[in-house]
Design an enzyme around this catalytic site. Sequence first.
Site, PDB file in Angstrom:
ATOM      1  N   LYS A   1       0.789  -1.327  -0.069  1.00 11.27           N
ATOM      2  CA  LYS A   1      -0.108  -0.089  -0.003  1.00 11.27           C
ATOM      3  C   LYS A   1       0.971   1.286   0.015  1.00 11.27           C
ATOM      4  CE  LYS A   1      -3.900   0.343   2.184  1.00 11.27           C
ATOM      5  NZ  LYS A   1      -5.070   0.446   3.167  1.00 11.27           N
TER       6      LYS A   1
ATOM      7  N   GLU B   1     -18.813  -8.332   9.394  1.00 12.58           N
ATOM      8  CA  GLU B   1     -19.968  -7.665  10.151  1.00 12.58           C
ATOM      9  C   GLU B   1     -20.961  -8.763  10.844  1.00 12.58           C
ATOM     10  OE1 GLU B   1     -18.175  -4.591   7.456  1.00 12.58           O
ATOM     11  OE2 GLU B   1     -18.970  -6.665   7.307  1.00 12.58           O
TER      12      GLU B   1
ATOM     13  N   ARG C   1     -25.060  -5.059   6.454  1.00 11.55           N
ATOM     14  CA  ARG C   1     -24.634  -6.614   6.029  1.00 11.55           C
ATOM     15  C   ARG C   1     -24.789  -7.584   7.235  1.00 11.55           C
ATOM     16  NH1 ARG C   1     -19.996  -5.778   2.249  1.00 11.55           N
ATOM     17  NH2 ARG C   1     -18.757  -7.242   3.476  1.00 11.55           N
TER      18      ARG C   1
END
Length: 641
Positions: free
Chosen positions: A286, A372, A400
């Site tokens: 990243k 979640e 979700r």
Amino acid sequence: MPGRPNTPVLDTVTYPEDLRHLSLDDLTRLADEVRQEVIEAVSCTGGHLGAGLGVVELTIALHHVFDTPDDRLIWDVGHQCYPHKILTGRRDRIRTLRQPGGLSGFTRRAESPYDPFGAGHSSTSISAGLGMAVARDLAGATRNVVAVIGDGAMSAGMAYEAMNNAGDTNSRLIVILNDNDMSIAPPVGAMSGYLSRLLSSKPWVSVRNMAKDLVAHLPGPMERAAAQIDEFARGFVTGGTLFEEMGFYYVGPIDGHRLDHLVPVLRNVRETRQDGPVLVHVVTKKGHGYEPAETAPDKYHGVGRFNVITGALDKPAPQAPSYTGVFAKGLIAEAEHDDRVVGITAAMPAGTGLDKFGARFPRRCFDVGIAEQHAVTFAAGLASEGFKPFVAIYSTFMQRAYDQIVHDVALQGLPVRLCLDRAGYVGADGGTHHGAFDLPYLLCLPDMVVMAPSDEGEMMHMIATMAAYDAGPSALRYPRGEGEGVDLPERGTPLPIGRGRIVREGKVVALLSIGTRLFPCLRAAEDLAQRGLSPTVADARFAKPLDRDLLRRLAAEHEALVVVEEGAHGGFGAHVLQTLAAEGLLDQGLKVRTLCMPDRFVEQGKPEQQAVDAGFDAGGIAATVLALLNGSAAVDAPARA
């Protein structure tokens, strides 16, 4: 273009077809130029920086090798799609990213044919890609379907559900695992690059398939032994046993910043028409190529405007603590007094403030990854054993886990505390991230307590209320951004469940607010008072259970009632109307209007302007009052704020 990077190769590329004739040397130069373009553009607009910088070479290689948009390229989440947008005809608008009327910060079908599937939430790419691959097969077409998914998104169960289904089909799907954090790969370099090219090549696949055909004719024990030897050898060299077990042909790991590795492997994968799904494991970093983002990937995941030279973020000094910061303060205060308090989040410790809680109580803080559903049921298990779990998840992501909220929490009456950050408008992230639907989806659940603070002081009291409430599930919704600057107690005081308050006494008309719309209501009341009309202003505090005594009083003492919420249709206002009807209060001539979000998906923009557009800013509230009274008050309509 003054102030912009020198980009001679990129200037020749408008669409992917323009880069397909470029040499590897030109592609490498193109990667440097795209990276600089991303950095400079995001420094002006803000946005997701680190993820996009990490996939510049991968993006170029994919568009160089595959025939997009006929070949389908699906990006998971979409945080990393800025290089993709630059290379697919949108470079001229890249500095409108996340601005009103500009490019979305995520992939969006309506924006470009190169975005075959919209994203914004995690872990959808493999499922969507498999659907496209099966549709291709049913239609008798031959196009490639490529789904790119990050290692973080692979922590979600949906990704494995999709892989399990894909491995059970003969549909050819190419999955690119962009591994930038989990460290599941052995060291990458020349040898692993060579092995990846070998494993993806036609000769290897042909020999392996021929060997499979051969051992299929051997006696059972010998066939099983040969298969185990093949699996062990490839797993030992590549680490791909897990994916092989799920039915994928595994290739990797590949250095995701080496185009001389990426291009031949992807070309081999494209040309080797093996049945079934293929997973190409690409290792990236990243923020690659921009030192500030490399050294602080979390800090530079999503940024506001910043100085390209120094990397310094352009952040105005806060005028008041953020609601997220107050949540952390309030939760820590409760945990100091009760060792049963635990915090849970789904891959968002910094975004929800639980990083601060975790620093103070590391054994009582759990980041479960992008999961979640698991987070909510995990909390239910904790609650069933007498603990007090606070589940901190953005409002849009809590959607979700709705079945888990219904089945595992509400149906069993377990005291799980749902803390919904980013409720209401969130601004630049747009339609995928607005916390619009939590009130409708929570208020319909029996025995669910739902509250929303009007300011940060109220939030401290509501956190204390949740900690003290053990009779069943509760939910707290609160917005992104700063509070009102009110004084904060060291620890909150529990509120009586289901009791609102009158904040301003008035007559003729009442304004009933939930959450942070209270302050616009107060400003509207002051504006109307200057014109001869003095409304009552009430703070519901609890969307459920509703304060019926307060509703009866407002109905009995006023001609009209305006209900204000920053949520979708079917939420607090609908709940109030249903209660008024059940009480027979609408039969007495009470005029009622509800103000909420418009019945459409709202794109990116400034939250303040979005509130104006919805009509629940101070000016809009005042205008609604006057329209509702039909001129019965002799006042002039105020100008819209």
